[in-house]
Design an enzyme around this catalytic site. Sequence first.
Site, short mmCIF file in Angstrom:
data_model
loop_
_atom_site.label_atom_id
_atom_site.label_comp_id
_atom_site.label_asym_id
_atom_site.label_seq_id
_atom_site.Cartn_x
_atom_site.Cartn_y
_atom_site.Cartn_z
N ARG A 31 -1.84 11.96 -2.82
CA ARG A 31 -1.47 13.26 -2.22
C ARG A 31 -1.77 14.41 -3.17
O ARG A 31 -2.13 15.50 -2.73
CB ARG A 31 0.00 13.25 -1.83
CG ARG A 31 0.23 12.41 -0.60
CD ARG A 31 1.67 12.31 -0.26
NE ARG A 31 1.84 11.88 1.13
CZ ARG A 31 2.99 11.51 1.64
NH1 ARG A 31 4.08 11.52 0.91
NH2 ARG A 31 3.07 11.14 2.90
N LYS B 36 7.81 -1.75 16.39
CA LYS B 36 8.58 -1.51 17.61
C LYS B 36 7.83 -0.69 18.66
O LYS B 36 7.18 0.30 18.33
CB LYS B 36 9.85 -0.75 17.26
CG LYS B 36 10.83 -1.60 16.50
CD LYS B 36 12.08 -0.80 16.27
CE LYS B 36 13.16 -1.65 15.65
NZ LYS B 36 14.25 -0.82 15.19
N GLY C 231 1.21 5.06 7.15
CA GLY C 231 1.30 4.51 5.78
C GLY C 231 0.77 3.10 5.64
O GLY C 231 0.00 2.81 4.73
N GLY D 62 4.32 10.39 9.74
CA GLY D 62 5.04 10.97 10.87
C GLY D 62 4.26 12.09 11.54
O GLY D 62 4.25 12.21 12.77
P1 AMP Z 1 6.03 0.56 11.93
O1 AMP Z 1 6.94 1.07 10.85
O2 AMP Z 1 6.63 0.56 13.29
O3 AMP Z 1 4.66 1.17 11.89
O4 AMP Z 1 5.84 -0.97 11.63
C1 AMP Z 1 5.38 -1.44 10.41
C2 AMP Z 1 6.02 -2.75 10.14
O5 AMP Z 1 5.79 -3.63 11.22
C3 AMP Z 1 5.50 -3.44 8.90
O6 AMP Z 1 6.51 -3.45 7.95
C4 AMP Z 1 5.18 -4.85 9.41
O7 AMP Z 1 5.63 -5.87 8.54
C5 AMP Z 1 5.92 -4.91 10.70
N1 AMP Z 1 5.37 -5.92 11.61
C6 AMP Z 1 4.13 -6.04 12.04
N2 AMP Z 1 3.99 -7.14 12.80
C7 AMP Z 1 5.19 -7.75 12.85
C8 AMP Z 1 5.68 -8.93 13.46
N3 AMP Z 1 4.89 -9.71 14.17
N4 AMP Z 1 6.97 -9.25 13.28
C9 AMP Z 1 7.77 -8.46 12.55
N5 AMP Z 1 7.37 -7.33 11.95
C10 AMP Z 1 6.09 -6.97 12.09
#
Ligand code: AMP
Length: 417
Positions: free
Chosen positions: A36, A219, A375, A398
């Site tokens: 950054r 999620k 990230g 974000g």
């Molecule tokens: P996000 O913060 O929503 O962008 O999600 C990122 C996180 O999703 C990372 O820490 C990954 O480890 C997690 N992730 C990706 N695939 C899976 C999965 N199949 N089960 C659990 N966590 C996951």
Amino acid sequence: MQQNIDSYDFNGKRAIVRVDFNVPLNDKFEITDDTRIRRAMPTLKKVLAGGGSVIIMSHLGRPKKVEDKFSLRHIVDHVSECLGVPVQFADDCQKAQAQAAALKPGEALLLENLRFYAEEEGKPRGLAEDASDDEKKAAKAAVKASQKEFVKTLASYADCYINDAFGTAHRAHGSTALIASYFPDDKMFGYLMEGEIKAIDNVLKNAQHPFTAIIGGSKVSSKLAVLENMLEKVDNLIIGGGMGYTFVKAQGGRIGNSLHEDELIPQALEILAKAEEKGVNIYLSKQTLVADEFSNEARTQLVPSSEIPDGWEGMDAGPESLAVWKDVILSSKTVLWNGPVGVFEMSAFANGTLTIARDLAEATGKGAYTLVGGGDSVAAVTRMGFADKVSYVSTGGGAMLEALEGKDLPGIAAVRE
Ligand code: AMP
């Protein structure tokens, strides 16, 4: 009126520049990733080379009061090194009037962490847990009132304002948005911000087709608005990572212990129906690498994503999914990627995410426009050494997500208004 950094005459002027120097520090206060800082240098150097001086302002972390571990003092030497001039430091961003006034052309001053003041975010601090609604309201009104003075003081240091902090462009904070109104004819974006805006426009407004978005992460709930907006733009939507299992379950598949959100099943079905209506191809992961526990040492096996046995959970996309996705990616002219397609922090489940990074680099080599944001995806591309083999790597997590949702970012709007 908005100005352009390339044509603006900085000679003899003081520019107050909002950058995002919110860099990770280790316990010895050493910078562990200075991306950054480096990405803000072209803007700062442009002002200095044009005969101006810079007052640099940023936040670091999420302090709730003045705390040494969040002091920007820790990064002054490194910023000096990158900028090529000794950077002075103002240890209170509200008491830097004399230091700012004394700046000569070519000189630089870094202000202490803006978030040492609640006024930067405009949110009250230190409210008792059991504060009544009236007390909360009064505290909010008080901080909003003193925010005007806070911003006015910052603005008084300079002749012009540059926003180069894409990482905080989705926040309507003092230094990212409110300050712009003090410079009606002397406000502009820095180069980093210009680059980010162009990258977003390249996918949201001027995409060449076929356009594929790869959306992963944990999620559905945190990416629902992105998925919905993407349906209006793309030809292909690849949904990977933990969020994919909510879709598999919605379609009647068995997902074992995989991450999912039952309450989002109606929305997942709606997205699938809308995609069909719009002729958008949805590619879920058809094959999954499952584990018998959430651990790098777990036992694993490859199974169809809709037949995950009880007691097992989906951790990464399997090779059959990756092969399908690769064909889609390589036949696209625009590819946007946000979010890992597996638990890539564990080496046993990083293959899917790292493969996507490789596919994007290959697609770029074939002439596609590729944008990586968020990230985790940025970390994957960087880890593979592909950061300069994709078209653009965003510095905003974000902020990029909100832009992809189709929202106007306050930090961008304030300069354009
Ligand atoms: P996000 O913060 O929503 O962008 O999600 C990122 C996180 O999703 C990372 O820490 C990954 O480890 C997690 N992730 C990706 N695939 C899976 C999965 N199949 N089960 C659990 N966590 C996951």
